[in-house]
Design a protein around this motif. Structure first.
Motif, PDB file in Angstrom:
ATOM      1  N   GLU A   1      -5.116  11.585  -3.446  1.00  0.00           N
ATOM      2  CA  GLU A   1      -6.219  12.491  -3.072  1.00  0.00           C
ATOM      3  C   GLU A   1      -7.521  12.096  -3.755  1.00  0.00           C
ATOM      4  OE1 GLU A   1      -7.092  17.316  -2.797  1.00  0.00           O
ATOM      5  OE2 GLU A   1      -5.170  16.549  -3.570  1.00  0.00           O
ATOM      6  N   ASN A   2      -7.470  11.761  -5.052  1.00  0.00           N
ATOM      7  CA  ASN A   2      -8.686  11.355  -5.769  1.00  0.00           C
ATOM      8  C   ASN A   2      -9.304  10.105  -5.147  1.00  0.00           C
ATOM      9  OD1 ASN A   2      -8.458  13.464  -7.567  1.00  0.00           O
ATOM     10  ND2 ASN A   2      -7.327  12.248  -9.092  1.00  0.00           N
ATOM     11  N   GLU A   3      -8.481   9.095  -4.882  1.00  0.00           N
ATOM     12  CA  GLU A   3      -8.974   7.848  -4.301  1.00  0.00           C
ATOM     13  C   GLU A   3      -9.581   8.104  -2.926  1.00  0.00           C
ATOM     14  OE1 GLU A   3      -5.932   6.662  -7.324  1.00  0.00           O
ATOM     15  OE2 GLU A   3      -6.016   8.130  -5.689  1.00  0.00           O
TER      16      GLU A   3
ATOM     17  N   THR B   1      -5.433  -1.080 -12.624  1.00  0.00           N
ATOM     18  CA  THR B   1      -6.897  -1.073 -12.576  1.00  0.00           C
ATOM     19  C   THR B   1      -7.356  -0.159 -11.450  1.00  0.00           C
ATOM     20  OG1 THR B   1      -6.903  -3.389 -13.298  1.00  0.00           O
ATOM     21  CG2 THR B   1      -8.967  -2.516 -12.384  1.00  0.00           C
ATOM     22  N   THR B   2      -8.379   0.640 -11.736  1.00  0.00           N
ATOM     23  CA  THR B   2      -8.999   1.448 -10.682  1.00  0.00           C
ATOM     24  C   THR B   2     -10.393   0.907 -10.418  1.00  0.00           C
ATOM     25  OG1 THR B   2      -7.745   3.431 -11.327  1.00  0.00           O
ATOM     26  CG2 THR B   2      -9.728   3.750  -9.999  1.00  0.00           C
ATOM     27  N   VAL B   3     -10.668   0.598  -9.174  1.00  0.00           N
ATOM     28  CA  VAL B   3     -11.987   0.076  -8.790  1.00  0.00           C
ATOM     29  C   VAL B   3     -12.707   1.120  -7.952  1.00  0.00           C
ATOM     30  CG1 VAL B   3     -11.306  -2.350  -8.924  1.00  0.00           C
ATOM     31  CG2 VAL B   3     -10.983  -1.097  -6.782  1.00  0.00           C
ATOM     32  N   ASP B   4     -14.036   1.001  -7.919  1.00  0.00           N
ATOM     33  CA  ASP B   4     -14.855   2.039  -7.286  1.00  0.00           C
ATOM     34  C   ASP B   4     -14.778   2.036  -5.771  1.00  0.00           C
ATOM     35  OD1 ASP B   4     -15.664   2.962  -9.745  1.00  0.00           O
ATOM     36  OD2 ASP B   4     -17.430   1.639  -9.811  1.00  0.00           O
ATOM     37  N   ASN B   5     -14.472   0.880  -5.186  1.00  0.00           N
ATOM     38  CA  ASN B   5     -14.438   0.835  -3.717  1.00  0.00           C
ATOM     39  C   ASN B   5     -13.439  -0.229  -3.253  1.00  0.00           C
ATOM     40  OD1 ASN B   5     -15.936  -1.811  -3.495  1.00  0.00           O
ATOM     41  ND2 ASN B   5     -17.506  -0.571  -4.521  1.00  0.00           N
TER      42      ASN B   5
ATOM     43  N   PHE C   1       0.856  -1.191   0.000  1.00  0.00           N
ATOM     44  CA  PHE C   1       0.000   0.000   0.000  1.00  0.00           C
ATOM     45  C   PHE C   1       0.891   1.239   0.000  1.00  0.00           C
ATOM     46  CE2 PHE C   1      -2.840  -3.258   1.262  1.00  0.00           C
ATOM     47  CZ  PHE C   1      -4.119  -2.829   0.953  1.00  0.00           C
ATOM     48  N   PHE C   2       0.632   2.120  -0.990  1.00  0.00           N
ATOM     49  CA  PHE C   2       1.468   3.308  -1.131  1.00  0.00           C
ATOM     50  C   PHE C   2       0.608   4.567  -1.040  1.00  0.00           C
ATOM     51  CE2 PHE C   2       3.550   6.558  -3.857  1.00  0.00           C
ATOM     52  CZ  PHE C   2       4.649   6.776  -3.039  1.00  0.00           C
ATOM     53  N   PRO C   3       0.781   5.332   0.054  1.00  0.00           N
ATOM     54  CA  PRO C   3       0.008   6.578   0.204  1.00  0.00           C
ATOM     55  C   PRO C   3       0.687   7.727  -0.548  1.00  0.00           C
ATOM     56  CG  PRO C   3       1.299   6.164   2.185  1.00  0.00           C
ATOM     57  CD  PRO C   3       1.579   5.029   1.251  1.00  0.00           C
ATOM     58  N   LEU C   4      -0.050   8.336  -1.483  1.00  0.00           N
ATOM     59  CA  LEU C   4       0.495   9.498  -2.191  1.00  0.00           C
ATOM     60  C   LEU C   4       0.479  10.740  -1.313  1.00  0.00           C
ATOM     61  CD1 LEU C   4      -1.019   9.108  -5.774  1.00  0.00           C
ATOM     62  CD2 LEU C   4       1.368   8.846  -5.119  1.00  0.00           C
ATOM     63  N   ILE C   5      -0.399  10.743  -0.336  1.00  0.00           N
ATOM     64  CA  ILE C   5      -0.482  11.875   0.592  1.00  0.00           C
ATOM     65  C   ILE C   5      -0.560  11.321   2.019  1.00  0.00           C
ATOM     66  CG2 ILE C   5      -1.539  13.528  -1.002  1.00  0.00           C
ATOM     67  CD1 ILE C   5      -4.254  12.725   0.092  1.00  0.00           C
ATOM     68  N   ASN C   6      -0.073  12.072   2.980  1.00  0.00           N
ATOM     69  CA  ASN C   6      -0.033  11.607   4.371  1.00  0.00           C
ATOM     70  C   ASN C   6      -1.421  11.317   4.933  1.00  0.00           C
ATOM     71  OD1 ASN C   6       2.755  11.659   4.586  1.00  0.00           O
ATOM     72  ND2 ASN C   6       2.808  13.800   5.252  1.00  0.00           N
TER      73      ASN C   6
ATOM     74  N   VAL D   1      -9.923   2.841  -5.431  1.00  0.00           N
ATOM     75  CA  VAL D   1      -8.580   2.311  -5.192  1.00  0.00           C
ATOM     76  C   VAL D   1      -7.926   2.018  -6.541  1.00  0.00           C
ATOM     77  CG1 VAL D   1      -7.204   0.544  -4.042  1.00  0.00           C
ATOM     78  CG2 VAL D   1      -9.422   1.164  -3.094  1.00  0.00           C
ATOM     79  N   THR D   2      -6.655   2.359  -6.678  1.00  0.00           N
ATOM     80  CA  THR D   2      -5.889   2.021  -7.876  1.00  0.00           C
ATOM     81  C   THR D   2      -4.936   0.872  -7.539  1.00  0.00           C
ATOM     82  OG1 THR D   2      -6.012   4.287  -8.724  1.00  0.00           O
ATOM     83  CG2 THR D   2      -4.283   2.861  -9.617  1.00  0.00           C
ATOM     84  N   VAL D   3      -5.066  -0.213  -8.316  1.00  0.00           N
ATOM     85  CA  VAL D   3      -4.269  -1.425  -8.067  1.00  0.00           C
ATOM     86  C   VAL D   3      -3.425  -1.711  -9.297  1.00  0.00           C
ATOM     87  CG1 VAL D   3      -4.347  -3.855  -7.401  1.00  0.00           C
ATOM     88  CG2 VAL D   3      -6.173  -2.300  -6.664  1.00  0.00           C
ATOM     89  N   LYS D   4      -2.117  -1.935  -9.099  1.00  0.00           N
ATOM     90  CA  LYS D   4      -1.237  -2.242 -10.217  1.00  0.00           C
ATOM     91  C   LYS D   4      -0.550  -3.588  -9.991  1.00  0.00           C
ATOM     92  CE  LYS D   4       2.198  -0.302 -13.340  1.00  0.00           C
ATOM     93  NZ  LYS D   4       2.884   0.929 -13.770  1.00  0.00           N
ATOM     94  N   ASN D   5      -0.681  -4.487 -10.979  1.00  0.00           N
ATOM     95  CA  ASN D   5      -0.024  -5.785 -10.937  1.00  0.00           C
ATOM     96  C   ASN D   5       1.472  -5.588 -11.199  1.00  0.00           C
ATOM     97  OD1 ASN D   5       1.066  -8.373 -11.858  1.00  0.00           O
ATOM     98  ND2 ASN D   5      -1.057  -9.076 -11.895  1.00  0.00           N
TER      99      ASN D   5
END
Length: 414
Positions: A381-383, A400-404, A327-332, A389-393
Protein backbone atom coordinates in the motif's frame (compact mmCIF):
# COMPACT_ATOMS: atom_id res chain seq x y z
CA UNK A 1 -0.33 -43.44 -17.49
CA UNK A 2 1.28 -43.00 -20.90
CA UNK A 3 5.08 -43.27 -20.85
CA UNK A 4 7.64 -41.91 -23.32
CA UNK A 5 9.15 -44.46 -25.75
CA UNK A 6 12.16 -46.41 -24.51
CA UNK A 7 15.45 -44.75 -25.40
CA UNK A 8 14.05 -41.21 -25.38
CA UNK A 9 14.15 -38.53 -22.71
CA UNK A 10 12.37 -35.43 -21.47
CA UNK A 11 14.76 -32.49 -21.20
CA UNK A 12 14.12 -29.57 -18.84
CA UNK A 13 15.71 -27.56 -16.05
CA UNK A 14 19.50 -27.87 -15.64
CA UNK A 15 19.69 -30.59 -18.28
CA UNK A 16 18.16 -28.23 -20.84
CA UNK A 17 20.78 -25.63 -19.94
CA UNK A 18 23.52 -28.10 -20.87
CA UNK A 19 22.06 -28.47 -24.36
CA UNK A 20 21.90 -24.70 -24.85
CA UNK A 21 25.40 -24.27 -23.42
CA UNK A 22 26.94 -26.83 -25.79
CA UNK A 23 25.07 -25.62 -28.86
CA UNK A 24 25.88 -21.95 -28.24
CA UNK A 25 29.59 -22.62 -27.70
CA UNK A 26 29.96 -25.13 -30.53
CA UNK A 27 28.09 -22.78 -32.87
CA UNK A 28 30.51 -19.94 -32.05
CA UNK A 29 33.46 -22.29 -32.61
CA UNK A 30 32.06 -23.36 -35.99
CA UNK A 31 31.52 -19.76 -37.07
CA UNK A 32 35.07 -18.88 -36.01
CA UNK A 33 36.24 -21.49 -38.51
CA UNK A 34 33.96 -20.16 -41.25
CA UNK A 35 31.18 -22.76 -41.14
CA UNK A 36 27.59 -21.82 -41.97
CA UNK A 37 24.47 -23.48 -40.63
CA UNK A 38 22.58 -26.02 -42.72
CA UNK A 39 19.28 -27.67 -41.78
CA UNK A 40 18.24 -30.89 -43.50
CA UNK A 41 15.06 -32.98 -43.00
CA UNK A 42 14.80 -35.29 -40.00
CA UNK A 43 13.60 -38.01 -42.40
CA UNK A 44 14.76 -38.89 -45.89
CA UNK A 45 14.08 -41.51 -48.52
CA UNK A 46 15.71 -44.65 -47.13
CA UNK A 47 18.07 -44.89 -50.10
CA UNK A 48 19.82 -41.72 -48.89
CA UNK A 49 21.24 -43.61 -45.94
CA UNK A 50 21.63 -47.06 -47.51
CA UNK A 51 23.66 -45.51 -50.34
CA UNK A 52 25.89 -43.44 -48.04
CA UNK A 53 26.32 -45.52 -44.91
CA UNK A 54 26.55 -48.91 -46.64
CA UNK A 55 24.22 -51.90 -46.80
CA UNK A 56 26.36 -53.94 -44.42
CA UNK A 57 26.76 -51.33 -41.68
CA UNK A 58 25.12 -51.98 -38.33
CA UNK A 59 23.00 -48.87 -38.76
CA UNK A 60 21.40 -50.08 -41.98
CA UNK A 61 21.10 -53.73 -40.93
CA UNK A 62 19.80 -53.26 -37.37
CA UNK A 63 19.35 -49.69 -36.28
CA UNK A 64 17.14 -47.89 -38.79
CA UNK A 65 13.90 -46.28 -37.74
CA UNK A 66 12.14 -46.75 -41.07
CA UNK A 67 8.55 -46.91 -42.24
CA UNK A 68 6.37 -46.60 -45.32
CA UNK A 69 4.36 -43.41 -45.72
CA UNK A 70 0.83 -43.16 -47.11
CA UNK A 71 2.17 -43.21 -50.66
CA UNK A 72 4.05 -46.45 -49.92
CA UNK A 73 7.46 -44.74 -50.05
CA UNK A 74 10.18 -46.17 -47.81
CA UNK A 75 11.22 -43.44 -45.37
CA UNK A 76 13.88 -43.46 -42.63
CA UNK A 77 14.50 -41.12 -39.72
CA UNK A 78 18.05 -39.83 -40.07
CA UNK A 79 20.62 -41.89 -38.10
CA UNK A 80 23.45 -39.39 -38.74
CA UNK A 81 23.97 -35.99 -40.37
CA UNK A 82 26.52 -36.37 -43.16
CA UNK A 83 24.30 -38.16 -45.68
CA UNK A 84 21.61 -35.45 -45.59
CA UNK A 85 24.17 -32.69 -45.99
CA UNK A 86 25.78 -34.37 -49.01
CA UNK A 87 22.37 -35.09 -50.54
CA UNK A 88 21.47 -31.39 -50.16
CA UNK A 89 24.78 -30.29 -51.69
CA UNK A 90 24.17 -32.42 -54.78
CA UNK A 91 20.42 -31.84 -55.13
CA UNK A 92 20.70 -28.06 -54.71
CA UNK A 93 23.88 -27.86 -56.84
CA UNK A 94 25.70 -25.99 -54.09
CA UNK A 95 29.17 -26.86 -55.40
CA UNK A 96 28.43 -25.01 -58.63
CA UNK A 97 26.85 -21.94 -57.05
CA UNK A 98 29.21 -21.32 -54.11
CA UNK A 99 32.96 -21.03 -53.52
CA UNK A 100 34.55 -24.30 -52.38
CA UNK A 101 35.28 -25.88 -50.07
CA UNK A 102 31.72 -25.68 -48.80
CA UNK A 103 31.70 -25.49 -45.00
CA UNK A 104 28.52 -26.34 -43.07
CA UNK A 105 27.59 -27.05 -39.47
CA UNK A 106 24.42 -28.77 -38.30
CA UNK A 107 22.71 -29.56 -35.03
CA UNK A 108 19.71 -31.67 -34.19
CA UNK A 109 18.15 -35.01 -33.29
CA UNK A 110 19.17 -38.33 -34.87
CA UNK A 111 17.49 -41.71 -34.47
CA UNK A 112 18.85 -45.24 -34.13
CA UNK A 113 17.17 -48.37 -32.83
CA UNK A 114 20.00 -49.23 -30.44
CA UNK A 115 19.95 -50.83 -27.04
CA UNK A 116 19.55 -47.87 -24.66
CA UNK A 117 22.38 -47.37 -22.17
CA UNK A 118 24.42 -44.57 -20.65
CA UNK A 119 25.24 -42.04 -23.34
CA UNK A 120 23.32 -43.98 -25.98
CA UNK A 121 19.69 -43.17 -26.73
CA UNK A 122 17.36 -44.02 -29.58
CA UNK A 123 16.72 -40.33 -30.07
CA UNK A 124 19.94 -38.38 -29.56
CA UNK A 125 21.52 -35.14 -30.74
CA UNK A 126 24.59 -34.40 -32.81
CA UNK A 127 26.56 -31.27 -33.58
CA UNK A 128 28.59 -31.78 -36.73
CA UNK A 129 30.61 -30.01 -39.39
CA UNK A 130 31.27 -30.95 -43.01
CA UNK A 131 33.82 -29.57 -45.45
CA UNK A 132 32.89 -30.46 -49.03
CA UNK A 133 35.41 -30.61 -51.91
CA UNK A 134 38.81 -30.44 -50.28
CA UNK A 135 41.97 -32.52 -50.66
CA UNK A 136 44.30 -30.64 -48.32
CA UNK A 137 45.83 -32.32 -45.31
CA UNK A 138 45.55 -28.91 -43.65
CA UNK A 139 41.76 -29.22 -43.85
CA UNK A 140 42.00 -32.58 -42.06
CA UNK A 141 43.99 -30.77 -39.42
CA UNK A 142 41.47 -27.92 -39.29
CA UNK A 143 38.66 -30.35 -38.47
CA UNK A 144 40.65 -31.59 -35.49
CA UNK A 145 41.50 -28.00 -34.54
CA UNK A 146 37.77 -27.27 -34.55
CA UNK A 147 37.22 -30.25 -32.22
CA UNK A 148 39.84 -29.02 -29.76
CA UNK A 149 38.55 -25.43 -29.90
CA UNK A 150 35.00 -26.64 -29.25
CA UNK A 151 36.03 -28.80 -26.30
CA UNK A 152 38.03 -25.97 -24.75
CA UNK A 153 35.06 -23.60 -25.17
CA UNK A 154 33.06 -25.76 -22.74
CA UNK A 155 35.92 -26.46 -20.34
CA UNK A 156 37.11 -29.91 -21.49
CA UNK A 157 40.90 -30.11 -21.87
CA UNK A 158 41.72 -33.73 -20.95
CA UNK A 159 40.88 -35.30 -24.32
CA UNK A 160 42.73 -37.67 -26.65
CA UNK A 161 42.28 -37.71 -30.42
CA UNK A 162 42.53 -41.37 -31.41
CA UNK A 163 43.52 -41.45 -35.06
CA UNK A 164 44.20 -43.97 -37.84
CA UNK A 165 44.99 -44.03 -41.55
CA UNK A 166 42.69 -46.24 -43.66
CA UNK A 167 44.36 -45.34 -46.95
CA UNK A 168 42.68 -44.59 -50.26
CA UNK A 169 39.97 -46.78 -51.81
CA UNK A 170 42.33 -49.12 -53.63
CA UNK A 171 44.59 -49.54 -50.60
CA UNK A 172 41.61 -50.00 -48.32
CA UNK A 173 40.04 -52.62 -50.60
CA UNK A 174 43.32 -54.55 -50.85
CA UNK A 175 43.52 -54.54 -47.06
CA UNK A 176 39.90 -55.70 -46.73
CA UNK A 177 40.54 -58.63 -49.10
CA UNK A 178 43.58 -59.61 -47.06
CA UNK A 179 41.55 -59.53 -43.82
CA UNK A 180 38.90 -61.74 -45.41
CA UNK A 181 41.49 -64.28 -46.52
CA UNK A 182 43.01 -64.29 -43.02
CA UNK A 183 39.72 -64.69 -41.14
CA UNK A 184 37.90 -67.23 -43.34
CA UNK A 185 39.69 -70.22 -41.73
CA UNK A 186 38.47 -68.97 -38.34
CA UNK A 187 34.89 -68.31 -39.45
CA UNK A 188 33.38 -70.90 -37.09
CA UNK A 189 35.04 -69.13 -34.13
CA UNK A 190 33.37 -65.81 -34.95
CA UNK A 191 30.01 -64.64 -33.62
CA UNK A 192 26.99 -64.81 -35.88
CA UNK A 193 27.19 -61.05 -36.44
CA UNK A 194 30.88 -61.19 -37.38
CA UNK A 195 30.19 -64.08 -39.75
CA UNK A 196 27.68 -61.84 -41.52
CA UNK A 197 30.24 -59.04 -41.66
CA UNK A 198 33.04 -61.23 -42.96
CA UNK A 199 31.95 -61.16 -46.57
CA UNK A 200 31.07 -57.47 -47.01
CA UNK A 201 32.25 -55.50 -43.98
CA UNK A 202 35.15 -57.30 -42.26
CA UNK A 203 36.64 -54.08 -40.87
CA UNK A 204 33.86 -54.00 -38.29
CA UNK A 205 35.18 -57.28 -36.87
CA UNK A 206 38.43 -55.56 -35.88
CA UNK A 207 36.77 -53.29 -33.31
CA UNK A 208 33.97 -55.66 -32.32
CA UNK A 209 33.72 -55.80 -28.52
CA UNK A 210 33.59 -59.62 -28.50
CA UNK A 211 35.57 -60.82 -31.52
CA UNK A 212 37.98 -57.88 -31.71
CA UNK A 213 39.87 -59.11 -28.65
CA UNK A 214 40.38 -62.64 -29.98
CA UNK A 215 44.01 -63.39 -30.78
CA UNK A 216 43.44 -64.51 -34.37
CA UNK A 217 41.56 -61.26 -35.04
CA UNK A 218 44.37 -59.22 -33.49
CA UNK A 219 46.77 -61.01 -35.87
CA UNK A 220 44.82 -59.79 -38.94
CA UNK A 221 46.83 -57.93 -41.60
CA UNK A 222 47.47 -54.29 -40.74
CA UNK A 223 46.56 -51.39 -43.03
CA UNK A 224 50.17 -50.18 -42.76
CA UNK A 225 51.20 -53.11 -44.97
CA UNK A 226 49.13 -51.77 -47.85
CA UNK A 227 49.58 -48.01 -47.68
CA UNK A 228 51.30 -46.17 -50.51
CA UNK A 229 54.14 -43.73 -49.93
CA UNK A 230 51.74 -40.86 -50.62
CA UNK A 231 49.28 -42.07 -47.98
CA UNK A 232 52.05 -42.55 -45.44
CA UNK A 233 53.56 -39.14 -46.18
CA UNK A 234 50.20 -37.37 -45.87
CA UNK A 235 49.42 -39.08 -42.57
CA UNK A 236 52.90 -38.30 -41.25
CA UNK A 237 52.36 -34.64 -42.15
CA UNK A 238 49.05 -34.62 -40.27
CA UNK A 239 50.65 -36.23 -37.20
CA UNK A 240 53.40 -33.60 -37.26
CA UNK A 241 50.77 -30.86 -37.34
CA UNK A 242 49.07 -32.37 -34.29
CA UNK A 243 52.39 -32.74 -32.49
CA UNK A 244 53.65 -29.24 -33.32
CA UNK A 245 50.37 -27.69 -32.16
CA UNK A 246 50.28 -29.57 -28.84
CA UNK A 247 47.13 -31.54 -29.63
CA UNK A 248 46.77 -34.71 -27.57
CA UNK A 249 46.64 -37.69 -29.93
CA UNK A 250 47.24 -41.46 -30.05
CA UNK A 251 47.57 -43.57 -33.20
CA UNK A 252 45.13 -46.50 -33.01
CA UNK A 253 45.61 -49.09 -35.76
CA UNK A 254 42.28 -50.82 -34.94
CA UNK A 255 40.15 -47.70 -35.41
CA UNK A 256 37.89 -48.01 -38.47
CA UNK A 257 34.67 -46.16 -37.49
CA UNK A 258 31.23 -47.64 -38.18
CA UNK A 259 30.39 -46.00 -41.50
CA UNK A 260 31.47 -47.41 -44.85
CA UNK A 261 32.25 -44.07 -46.50
CA UNK A 262 35.46 -43.26 -44.57
CA UNK A 263 38.89 -43.39 -46.24
CA UNK A 264 42.33 -42.05 -45.30
CA UNK A 265 42.21 -40.24 -41.95
CA UNK A 266 39.66 -41.32 -39.32
CA UNK A 267 39.53 -40.26 -35.68
CA UNK A 268 37.57 -40.47 -32.46
CA UNK A 269 37.48 -38.10 -29.50
CA UNK A 270 38.15 -39.84 -26.21
CA UNK A 271 37.31 -38.09 -22.93
CA UNK A 272 38.09 -40.18 -19.84
CA UNK A 273 37.66 -43.42 -21.78
CA UNK A 274 34.35 -42.40 -23.40
CA UNK A 275 34.05 -41.62 -27.11
CA UNK A 276 32.15 -38.32 -27.41
CA UNK A 277 32.49 -37.91 -31.18
CA UNK A 278 34.47 -38.72 -34.26
CA UNK A 279 34.91 -38.26 -37.97
CA UNK A 280 37.34 -38.37 -40.82
CA UNK A 281 37.85 -37.96 -44.55
CA UNK A 282 35.46 -39.47 -47.05
CA UNK A 283 35.50 -39.74 -50.82
CA UNK A 284 33.04 -41.09 -53.40
CA UNK A 285 30.06 -40.08 -51.27
CA UNK A 286 29.21 -37.01 -53.36
CA UNK A 287 29.44 -39.06 -56.56
CA UNK A 288 27.18 -41.72 -54.98
CA UNK A 289 24.45 -39.07 -54.96
CA UNK A 290 25.08 -38.12 -58.57
CA UNK A 291 27.58 -35.30 -58.06
CA UNK A 292 31.23 -34.95 -58.96
CA UNK A 293 33.84 -37.27 -57.49
CA UNK A 294 35.17 -34.97 -54.75
CA UNK A 295 36.81 -35.58 -51.39
CA UNK A 296 35.35 -34.27 -48.13
CA UNK A 297 36.10 -34.28 -44.42
CA UNK A 298 33.82 -33.91 -41.40
CA UNK A 299 32.98 -34.89 -37.83
CA UNK A 300 30.18 -34.96 -35.30
CA UNK A 301 29.85 -34.76 -31.54
CA UNK A 302 27.33 -36.87 -29.65
CA UNK A 303 25.79 -34.12 -27.52
CA UNK A 304 24.49 -36.42 -24.77
CA UNK A 305 27.94 -37.96 -24.39
CA UNK A 306 29.49 -34.50 -24.15
CA UNK A 307 26.97 -33.63 -21.43
CA UNK A 308 27.89 -36.81 -19.54
CA UNK A 309 31.56 -35.81 -19.76
CA UNK A 310 30.79 -32.35 -18.37
CA UNK A 311 28.82 -33.85 -15.49
CA UNK A 312 31.46 -36.50 -14.75
CA UNK A 313 34.15 -33.82 -14.52
CA UNK A 314 31.94 -31.46 -12.48
CA UNK A 315 32.51 -28.69 -15.01
CA UNK A 316 30.36 -25.69 -14.16
CA UNK A 317 28.59 -24.27 -17.19
CA UNK A 318 28.26 -20.54 -17.69
CA UNK A 319 24.85 -19.93 -19.20
CA UNK A 320 23.98 -16.41 -20.21
CA UNK A 321 21.12 -15.38 -17.93
CA UNK A 322 18.90 -12.36 -17.77
CA UNK A 323 18.70 -10.44 -14.53
CA UNK A 324 15.41 -11.65 -13.07
CA UNK A 325 12.85 -10.17 -10.70
CA UNK A 326 9.90 -11.71 -8.90
CA UNK A 327 7.19 -9.07 -8.38
CA UNK A 328 5.18 -9.65 -5.21
CA UNK A 329 1.95 -7.69 -4.63
CA UNK A 330 1.13 -7.26 -0.94
CA UNK A 331 -2.35 -6.13 -1.90
CA UNK A 332 -4.54 -7.07 -4.88
CA UNK A 333 -4.83 -3.47 -6.07
CA UNK A 334 -1.10 -3.50 -6.82
CA UNK A 335 -1.49 -6.01 -9.64
CA UNK A 336 -2.47 -3.52 -12.35
CA UNK A 337 0.59 -1.38 -11.58
CA UNK A 338 2.83 -4.43 -11.50
CA UNK A 339 1.60 -5.64 -14.91
CA UNK A 340 2.40 -2.24 -16.42
CA UNK A 341 5.92 -2.04 -15.03
CA UNK A 342 6.82 -5.66 -15.71
CA UNK A 343 6.20 -4.89 -19.37
CA UNK A 344 8.41 -1.80 -19.09
CA UNK A 345 11.31 -3.70 -17.53
CA UNK A 346 11.06 -6.60 -19.96
CA UNK A 347 11.60 -4.06 -22.75
CA UNK A 348 14.88 -3.17 -20.99
CA UNK A 349 16.04 -6.81 -20.87
CA UNK A 350 15.00 -7.71 -17.32
CA UNK A 351 13.18 -11.02 -16.84
CA UNK A 352 9.99 -10.32 -14.85
CA UNK A 353 7.79 -12.87 -13.12
CA UNK A 354 4.69 -12.51 -10.98
CA UNK A 355 3.40 -15.66 -9.31
CA UNK A 356 -0.20 -14.83 -8.47
CA UNK A 357 -0.65 -17.98 -6.40
CA UNK A 358 1.81 -16.78 -3.72
CA UNK A 359 0.21 -14.85 -0.84
CA UNK A 360 3.04 -14.63 1.73
CA UNK A 361 6.42 -12.90 1.57
CA UNK A 362 8.23 -15.96 2.94
CA UNK A 363 6.81 -18.11 0.17
CA UNK A 364 7.83 -15.47 -2.39
CA UNK A 365 11.47 -15.59 -1.25
CA UNK A 366 11.43 -19.38 -1.13
CA UNK A 367 10.09 -19.46 -4.70
CA UNK A 368 12.75 -16.96 -5.81
CA UNK A 369 15.60 -19.00 -4.27
CA UNK A 370 14.45 -22.28 -5.80
CA UNK A 371 14.09 -20.71 -9.24
CA UNK A 372 17.36 -18.74 -9.04
CA UNK A 373 15.61 -15.38 -9.32
CA UNK A 374 17.86 -12.42 -8.49
CA UNK A 375 15.47 -9.92 -6.86
CA UNK A 376 12.09 -9.79 -5.20
CA UNK A 377 10.18 -6.57 -5.90
CA UNK A 378 7.64 -5.83 -3.15
CA UNK A 379 4.68 -3.58 -3.87
CA UNK A 380 2.35 -2.82 -0.97
CA UNK A 381 0.00 0.00 0.00
CA UNK A 382 2.80 2.47 0.85
CA UNK A 383 4.63 1.82 -2.42
CA UNK A 384 1.40 2.14 -4.36
CA UNK A 385 0.49 5.47 -2.74
CA UNK A 386 3.84 7.23 -3.16
CA UNK A 387 5.15 5.49 -6.32
CA UNK A 388 8.15 3.92 -4.58
CA UNK A 389 9.45 0.36 -4.93
CA UNK A 390 11.09 -2.00 -2.42
CA UNK A 391 13.73 -4.28 -3.95
CA UNK A 392 15.41 -7.14 -2.09
CA UNK A 393 18.49 -8.99 -3.36
CA UNK A 394 17.74 -12.70 -2.93
CA UNK A 395 21.40 -13.76 -2.50
CA UNK A 396 22.57 -11.01 -0.13
CA UNK A 397 19.20 -10.23 1.54
CA UNK A 398 20.00 -6.53 1.10
CA UNK A 399 16.79 -4.51 0.86
CA UNK A 400 16.52 -1.13 -0.85
CA UNK A 401 13.58 1.23 -1.29
CA UNK A 402 13.75 3.61 -4.24
CA UNK A 403 11.56 6.63 -4.89
CA UNK A 404 10.24 5.55 -8.27
CA UNK A 405 10.07 2.66 -10.71
CA UNK A 406 12.76 4.05 -13.01
CA UNK A 407 15.34 4.11 -10.17
CA UNK A 408 14.81 0.40 -9.57
CA UNK A 409 17.05 -0.25 -12.58
CA UNK A 410 19.98 1.41 -10.76
CA UNK A 411 19.62 -1.05 -7.89
CA UNK A 412 19.58 -4.01 -10.25
CA UNK A 413 22.59 -2.75 -12.19
CA UNK A 414 24.59 -2.13 -9.05
Amino acid sequence: MINRPRGTQDVYGKRAEYYDFIFNNFKISAQLFGYQKIVTPMFENIETFVRSIGETSDIVKKEFYNFKDKSDREIALRPEGTAGVVRAVVEDKLIFTNPTPLKFFYYGPMFRYERPQSGRLREFNQFGVEMIKTNSIYDDFEIIQFVVTSLKSIGITNYTIKINNLGGFEERNEWINAIKAHLIPYKDQLSELSQERLDKNPLRILDDKVDGIKEFVKQSPKISEYLSKESNDNFAQLINLLKNNNINYAIDGTLVRGLDYYTNMVFEIDVDGVVVGGGGRYGKLVSEFGGDDVSCVGMAFGVERVINALEAQNIAINTSKYTSCLFFPLINSANDTIVKYMDYYRSLGVACICNHSINKIAKAFNFAEKNEIDYVVIVGENELNNGSVTVKNVKTSQQTTVDNWQDMLKVIKN
